[in-house]
Motif scaffolding. Structure first.
Motif, PDB file in Angstrom:
ATOM      1  N   ALA A   1     -12.325 -27.010 108.861  1.00  0.00           N
ATOM      2  CA  ALA A   1     -12.554 -28.454 108.894  1.00  0.00           C
ATOM      3  C   ALA A   1     -11.231 -29.196 108.832  1.00  0.00           C
ATOM      4  O   ALA A   1     -10.295 -28.775 108.143  1.00  0.00           O
ATOM      5  N   ASP A   2     -11.137 -30.305 109.541  1.00  0.00           N
ATOM      6  CA  ASP A   2      -9.953 -31.159 109.436  1.00  0.00           C
ATOM      7  C   ASP A   2     -10.065 -32.102 108.251  1.00  0.00           C
ATOM      8  O   ASP A   2      -9.052 -32.502 107.665  1.00  0.00           O
ATOM      9  N   CYS A   3     -11.291 -32.446 107.876  1.00  0.00           N
ATOM     10  CA  CYS A   3     -11.524 -33.327 106.736  1.00  0.00           C
ATOM     11  C   CYS A   3     -12.912 -33.029 106.182  1.00  0.00           C
ATOM     12  O   CYS A   3     -13.874 -32.915 106.946  1.00  0.00           O
ATOM     13  N   VAL A   4     -13.004 -32.889 104.872  1.00  0.00           N
ATOM     14  CA  VAL A   4     -14.287 -32.660 104.202  1.00  0.00           C
ATOM     15  C   VAL A   4     -14.767 -33.995 103.640  1.00  0.00           C
ATOM     16  O   VAL A   4     -14.003 -34.722 102.998  1.00  0.00           O
ATOM     17  N   VAL A   5     -16.035 -34.310 103.884  1.00  0.00           N
ATOM     18  CA  VAL A   5     -16.601 -35.611 103.526  1.00  0.00           C
ATOM     19  C   VAL A   5     -17.739 -35.430 102.522  1.00  0.00           C
ATOM     20  O   VAL A   5     -18.592 -34.561 102.702  1.00  0.00           O
ATOM     21  N   LEU A   6     -17.734 -36.258 101.482  1.00  0.00           N
ATOM     22  CA  LEU A   6     -18.847 -36.263 100.534  1.00  0.00           C
ATOM     23  C   LEU A   6     -19.149 -37.707 100.138  1.00  0.00           C
ATOM     24  O   LEU A   6     -18.531 -38.253  99.226  1.00  0.00           O
ATOM     25  N   PRO A   7     -20.127 -38.344 100.801  1.00  0.00           N
ATOM     26  CA  PRO A   7     -20.467 -39.738 100.488  1.00  0.00           C
ATOM     27  C   PRO A   7     -21.526 -39.845  99.391  1.00  0.00           C
ATOM     28  O   PRO A   7     -22.435 -40.668  99.461  1.00  0.00           O
ATOM     29  N   SER A   8     -21.424 -39.016  98.368  1.00  0.00           N
ATOM     30  CA  SER A   8     -22.440 -38.914  97.323  1.00  0.00           C
ATOM     31  C   SER A   8     -22.565 -40.213  96.528  1.00  0.00           C
ATOM     32  O   SER A   8     -21.613 -40.971  96.375  1.00  0.00           O
ATOM     33  N   TYR A   9     -23.772 -40.450  95.992  1.00  0.00           N
ATOM     34  CA  TYR A   9     -24.008 -41.630  95.169  1.00  0.00           C
ATOM     35  C   TYR A   9     -23.481 -41.443  93.751  1.00  0.00           C
ATOM     36  O   TYR A   9     -23.190 -42.417  93.058  1.00  0.00           O
ATOM     37  N   ARG A  10     -23.373 -40.205  93.294  1.00  0.00           N
ATOM     38  CA  ARG A  10     -22.817 -39.918  91.972  1.00  0.00           C
ATOM     39  C   ARG A  10     -22.749 -38.406  91.810  1.00  0.00           C
ATOM     40  O   ARG A  10     -23.622 -37.692  92.295  1.00  0.00           O
ATOM     41  N   GLU A  11     -21.727 -37.910  91.122  1.00  0.00           N
ATOM     42  CA  GLU A  11     -21.586 -36.489  90.833  1.00  0.00           C
ATOM     43  C   GLU A  11     -21.221 -36.306  89.362  1.00  0.00           C
ATOM     44  O   GLU A  11     -20.873 -37.267  88.670  1.00  0.00           O
ATOM     45  N   GLY A  12     -21.300 -35.049  88.908  1.00  0.00           N
ATOM     46  CA  GLY A  12     -20.727 -34.717  87.605  1.00  0.00           C
ATOM     47  C   GLY A  12     -19.217 -34.599  87.806  1.00  0.00           C
ATOM     48  O   GLY A  12     -18.441 -35.494  87.513  1.00  0.00           O
ATOM     49  N   THR A  13     -18.806 -33.453  88.329  1.00  0.00           N
ATOM     50  CA  THR A  13     -17.513 -33.300  88.994  1.00  0.00           C
ATOM     51  C   THR A  13     -17.826 -32.500  90.238  1.00  0.00           C
ATOM     52  O   THR A  13     -18.302 -31.365  90.142  1.00  0.00           O
ATOM     53  N   SER A  14     -17.581 -33.058  91.390  1.00  0.00           N
ATOM     54  CA  SER A  14     -18.031 -32.427  92.628  1.00  0.00           C
ATOM     55  C   SER A  14     -17.352 -31.079  92.856  1.00  0.00           C
ATOM     56  O   SER A  14     -16.139 -30.991  93.012  1.00  0.00           O
ATOM     57  N   ARG A  15     -18.173 -30.044  92.885  1.00  0.00           N
ATOM     58  CA  ARG A  15     -17.655 -28.703  93.176  1.00  0.00           C
ATOM     59  C   ARG A  15     -17.133 -28.632  94.605  1.00  0.00           C
ATOM     60  O   ARG A  15     -16.106 -27.999  94.877  1.00  0.00           O
ATOM     61  N   VAL A  16     -17.813 -29.268  95.527  1.00  0.00           N
ATOM     62  CA  VAL A  16     -17.386 -29.246  96.929  1.00  0.00           C
ATOM     63  C   VAL A  16     -15.999 -29.850  97.085  1.00  0.00           C
ATOM     64  O   VAL A  16     -15.146 -29.307  97.797  1.00  0.00           O
ATOM     65  N   LEU A  17     -15.752 -30.964  96.411  1.00  0.00           N
ATOM     66  CA  LEU A  17     -14.439 -31.588  96.504  1.00  0.00           C
ATOM     67  C   LEU A  17     -13.362 -30.706  95.877  1.00  0.00           C
ATOM     68  O   LEU A  17     -12.226 -30.654  96.367  1.00  0.00           O
ATOM     69  N   LEU A  18     -13.689 -30.016  94.790  1.00  0.00           N
ATOM     70  CA  LEU A  18     -12.735 -29.087  94.192  1.00  0.00           C
ATOM     71  C   LEU A  18     -12.404 -27.952  95.160  1.00  0.00           C
ATOM     72  O   LEU A  18     -11.238 -27.581  95.337  1.00  0.00           O
ATOM     73  N   GLU A  19     -13.444 -27.404  95.780  1.00  0.00           N
ATOM     74  CA  GLU A  19     -13.234 -26.296  96.710  1.00  0.00           C
ATOM     75  C   GLU A  19     -12.438 -26.743  97.931  1.00  0.00           C
ATOM     76  O   GLU A  19     -11.531 -26.028  98.395  1.00  0.00           O
ATOM     77  N   ALA A  20     -12.766 -27.915  98.466  1.00  0.00           N
ATOM     78  CA  ALA A  20     -12.044 -28.419  99.628  1.00  0.00           C
ATOM     79  C   ALA A  20     -10.580 -28.644  99.296  1.00  0.00           C
ATOM     80  O   ALA A  20      -9.680 -28.281 100.074  1.00  0.00           O
ATOM     81  N   ALA A  21     -10.316 -29.240  98.139  1.00  0.00           N
ATOM     82  CA  ALA A  21      -8.931 -29.488  97.744  1.00  0.00           C
ATOM     83  C   ALA A  21      -8.172 -28.185  97.533  1.00  0.00           C
ATOM     84  O   ALA A  21      -7.018 -28.048  97.950  1.00  0.00           O
ATOM     85  N   ALA A  22      -8.821 -27.209  96.880  1.00  0.00           N
ATOM     86  CA  ALA A  22      -8.163 -25.915  96.672  1.00  0.00           C
ATOM     87  C   ALA A  22      -7.829 -25.237  97.993  1.00  0.00           C
ATOM     88  O   ALA A  22      -6.853 -24.487  98.087  1.00  0.00           O
ATOM     89  N   MET A  23      -8.638 -25.512  99.018  1.00  0.00           N
ATOM     90  CA  MET A  23      -8.376 -24.978 100.355  1.00  0.00           C
ATOM     91  C   MET A  23      -7.441 -25.883 101.157  1.00  0.00           C
ATOM     92  O   MET A  23      -7.289 -25.722 102.371  1.00  0.00           O
ATOM     93  N   ALA A  24      -6.814 -26.837 100.457  1.00  0.00           N
ATOM     94  CA  ALA A  24      -5.809 -27.730 101.060  1.00  0.00           C
ATOM     95  C   ALA A  24      -6.376 -28.579 102.192  1.00  0.00           C
ATOM     96  O   ALA A  24      -5.715 -28.835 103.190  1.00  0.00           O
ATOM     97  N   ARG A  25      -7.608 -29.021 102.018  1.00  0.00           N
ATOM     98  CA  ARG A  25      -8.234 -29.911 102.989  1.00  0.00           C
ATOM     99  C   ARG A  25      -8.206 -31.345 102.458  1.00  0.00           C
ATOM    100  O   ARG A  25      -8.580 -31.587 101.302  1.00  0.00           O
ATOM    101  N   PRO A  26      -7.814 -32.320 103.244  1.00  0.00           N
ATOM    102  CA  PRO A  26      -7.981 -33.716 102.838  1.00  0.00           C
ATOM    103  C   PRO A  26      -9.458 -34.071 102.808  1.00  0.00           C
ATOM    104  O   PRO A  26     -10.262 -33.476 103.538  1.00  0.00           O
TER     105      PRO A  26
END
Length: 374
Positions: A263-288
């Protein structure tokens, strides 16, 4: 330990399970059977299945679940109970209190019941107040969620502590081990359960807008369909989006890393999260990333440093952020991804979560309560 789905243990709690077993504890996982039981057993834990309908609101089914928990506690006589997700946090904790077992809860997000209003929210609040009343520690994954629970009197502040989400393993999520696409096609990827609260409709509307001026851009969705949730996207709606040419549905994957890498960019337009696991994983994979400016998302994404933030429930503002990402050159996006990986490994490393659990388990066994200053 108990959670509503076996896959949740395998995908999000594996490091903790391994650490507790390495410490000499026997780990019993009481979960709903979703086909991932073998994965828990492979971690070294013993599995007990429970009749758990995570989205059901039948009081009779919930009373039956409570009876199962009470029987389980009588049979296993555990030293400590660890709970995640709504029903294990409520009914498992009530059973733990009856059995005199210290409970350690993890509120990993507020969920659909807290995003709306009405009778369901009030009932869930009452049940949480009962379930958490005698908990030794109640973990929250962001300060905003803790403020909601403390403010509504659902938990006492001195019981609470903050965790950096479920943590991320930078060795397992290393972009150097995965190839990236070289076809020149820009890909926005949404990884989520297909429910309204994840912002799926906003993603679709933004895709429809962007494709008018950028027809070659691909919009991909990876995640569970037919989810047991009152806001679930039905299969016919998804198939309609695919037929319209708006999205590529990638199905479900046990390993999201290859998809994140491409992916060139990972998107999560969530209404609310605890701490988003997807965003953590995307960031760890060096994705904006592009995420909404809400608790659990803005805690991970640093606006214009590691990604972009947009307004929640606003497809127009999401499309604005997508255009901004598309307008950035490759070097800027790479720099953003590198900064994202560095940032989450510093703030959300999995070993911090494991250390916190080891500490509160020790405190619970000694009859102590975690300080809210943590």
């Amino acid at each position: 330990m108990s959670i509503n789905a076996a896959w949740n243990v395998v995908n999000f709690r594996a490091g903790l399970v391994r650490a507790l077993i390495a410490d000499g504890h026997e780990v019993i996982a009481a979960v709903g059977d979703d086909g991932a039981l073998a994965g828990i057993e492979a971690l070294g834990a013993r599995v007990v299945t429970l009749p758990m309908d995570s989205a059901g609101i039948s009081p009779f089914a919930d009373l039956r679940l409570l009876a199962h928990y009470r029987a389980l506690f009588r049979h296993e006589q555990p030293d400590v109970y660890l709970g995640w997700t709504i029903k294990p946090n409520i009914y498992g904790s009530i059973a733990a209190a009856f059995a005199g077992v210290p409970a350690i809860n993890n509120i990993s997000g507020l969920g659909t019941a807290f995003l709306g209003a009405g009778w369901l929210m009030r009932v869930v609040g009452v049940l949480y107040r009962i379930g958490l009343r005698r908990s030794a520690t109640v973990f929250f994954q962001n300060a905003a969620d803790r403020e909601v629970f403390v403010g509504r009197g659902l938990v006492r502040e001195r019981q609470t502590a903050l965790l950096p989400g479920s943590g991320i393993d930078g060795v397992a999520f290393d972009p150097a081990h995965y190839g990236q696409t070289t076809d020149g096609v820009f890909r926005f990827l949404l990884v989520a359960r297909l429910i309204r609260d994840k912002g799926v409709f906003e993603f679709i509307e933004a895709a429809r807008t962007i494709r008018v001026t950028h027809p070659a851009v691909r919009f991909q969705i990876l995640g569970f369909l037919d989810v047991a949730n009152r806001t679930a996207i039905d299969r016919a709606t998804l198939e309609g989006w695919v037929a319209e040419g708006l999205i590529d549905y990638l199905g479900v994957a046990d390993d999201v890393r290859p998809f994140l890498a491409q992916a060139d960019c990972v998107v999560l337009p969530s209404y609310r999260e605890g701490t988003s696991r997807v965003l953590l994983e995307a960031a760890a994979m060096a994705r904006p990333t592009i995420a909404t400016d809400v608790p659990g998302c803005r805690d991970v994404v640093r606006d214009r440093e590691t990604g972009l933030l947009c307004r929640a429930r606003d497809a127009t503002d999401l499309a604005r952020a997508m255009r901004e990402m598309l307008a950035s050159d490759d070097g800027a996006r790479v720099a953003m991804g590198v900064a994202a990986r560095r940032d989450v490994l510093a703030r959300f490393a999995e070993h911090k979560v494991i250390t916190s659990y080891r500490a509160v388990i020790g405190d619970a066994l000694r009859g102590q309560v975690t300080s809210a200053s943590q």
